[in-house]
Design an enzyme around this catalytic site. Structure first.
Site, mmCIF file in Angstrom:
data_model
loop_
_atom_site.group_PDB
_atom_site.id
_atom_site.type_symbol
_atom_site.label_atom_id
_atom_site.label_comp_id
_atom_site.label_asym_id
_atom_site.label_seq_id
_atom_site.Cartn_x
_atom_site.Cartn_y
_atom_site.Cartn_z
ATOM 1 N N LYS A 100 0.832 -1.203 0.000
ATOM 2 C CA LYS A 100 0.000 0.000 0.000
ATOM 3 C C LYS A 100 0.871 1.258 0.000
ATOM 4 O O LYS A 100 0.519 2.279 -0.610
ATOM 5 C CB LYS A 100 -0.917 -0.009 1.224
ATOM 6 C CG LYS A 100 -1.816 1.223 1.367
ATOM 7 C CD LYS A 100 -2.697 1.444 0.161
ATOM 8 C CE LYS A 100 -3.859 2.390 0.441
ATOM 9 N NZ LYS A 100 -3.521 3.645 1.107
ATOM 10 N N GLU A 113 0.723 6.787 -6.671
ATOM 11 C CA GLU A 113 -0.395 7.734 -6.728
ATOM 12 C C GLU A 113 0.112 9.174 -6.703
ATOM 13 O O GLU A 113 -0.393 10.033 -7.441
ATOM 14 C CB GLU A 113 -1.323 7.467 -5.548
ATOM 15 C CG GLU A 113 -2.513 8.386 -5.418
ATOM 16 C CD GLU A 113 -3.276 8.106 -4.141
ATOM 17 O OE1 GLU A 113 -3.281 8.974 -3.250
ATOM 18 O OE2 GLU A 113 -3.844 6.998 -4.020
#
Length: 323
Positions: free
Chosen positions: A164, A171
């Site tokens: 993550k 991102e």
């Protein structure tokens, strides 16, 4: 299945609803009594059948560590704690070791989906022992998006949050690229409708994505983004990704630049850029920008500026092509 959920904020509250919609029994605890199902962690644990599964959705760092420690004193052999927050993966290993003495399993789970997860499902990246994962699997299946993808057992404890972390680093870079492209299209004044250009990219192009969809939605709500200040925080995972790149000798220039751009966004008048402007003025006579004097406009290399600016501008040129 029966599951305890600690932390009923924007994501935790929606996750409780999604789990219940899938037919699971959720006992939720939050410090806010208006949203909590029970009054304490002790009451939450007491309401669950064994083996007990408790999912933690509280802020990373001390709040998560303290909650895991408290649950370790309440749970027993065969129970499992899931950390679904944004903890650093190194914390996972420490938490797992702390629970091991009580025979309590530990699973770390990176969760992506934000406020849209209730409707669309959450992308899940989890790490831990296969037996512990199996006890949580019905919850994973209920929370994930419909379809083949969106959920993965990434490896041992820590692998979920590490995955993550890298996801969030990527991102950062994607968001920065969209943002820079938008600024260029707006600034150049060649394109008549920048929002419609971005909207057209949502189908058929190689850069289509959900982030692009969200940017278009934001531009529809606030054309030109006039109501938003150019200030961006970072959650910490971008920093951790850059640090992991350094530790593993993996270059992450795009992610690093995106992180640094966020730092710059928090400065109304960048001290570093002041120093760059001063140096350019010293070696090349490049004009510096000053604050506007009373009753006049800001100057740029004018006689009203410093003697250094006048002196450098009068007698020197570029030095070795530097700029």
């Amino acid at each position: 299945m029966d599951i305890g959920l600690v932390g009923l904020g924007k994501m935790g509250g929606n996750m409780r609803t999604r789990l219940r919609n899938a037919g699971h029994t959720v006992v939720g605890y939050d410090r806010n009594p208006d949203v909590s199902d029970v009054a304490s962690l002790e009451e939450l644990v007491g309401a669950l059948p064994s083996p007990k599964v408790v999912w933690v959705m509280v802020p990373a760092g001390d709040p998560t560590r303290d909650t895991v420690r408290a649950l370790g004193e309440l749970l027993g052999e065969g129970d499992v704690v899931v950390d679904g927050g944004n903890s650093r993966w190194t914390d996972d290993q420490a938490n797992a070791e702390a629970l091991e003495g009580q025979g309590v399993g530990f699973v770390d789970c990176g969760v992506s989906g934000g406020v849209w997860g209730l409707e669309n499902g959450y992308a899940l990246m989890y790490g831990g022992d296969a037996d512990d994962i199996a006890k949580v699997q019905p919850a994973f299946d209920a929370l994930k998006p419909e379809g083949e993808f969106g959920s993965v057992h990434a490896g041992a404890v820590g692998a979920g949050h590490f995955s993550k972390m890298v996801h969030n680093g990527i991102e950062y870079a994607i968001m920065q690229a969209y943002a820079e492209g938008w600024e260029l299209l707006e600034k150049a004044q060649v394109t008549e409708n920048v929002t419609e250009v971005f909207r057209s990219w949502r189908e058929g192009t190689v850069i289509r994505s959900w982030l692009l969809d969200l940017l278009v939605a934001a531009l529809d709500d606030d054309p030109g983004l006039a109501d938003i200040r150019g200030y961006a925080e970072d959650s910490g995972e971008g920093r951790w990704t850059v640090e992991a790149g350094i530790e593993n000798a993996v270059a992450t220039p795009a992610i690093t630049a995106a992180l640094y751009a966020r730092f710059v966004s928090r400065q109304d008048d960048s001290p570093a850029m002041k120093a760059v402007a001063a140096m350019r003025n010293q070696f090349g006579g490049h004009a510096t920008q000053t604050a506007a004097p009373k009753g006049g406009d800001a100057g740029g290399g004018t006689p009203d500026q410093s003697g250094a600016a006048q002196q450098a501008g009068a007698g020197s040129g570029h030095e070795g092509g530097e700029s």
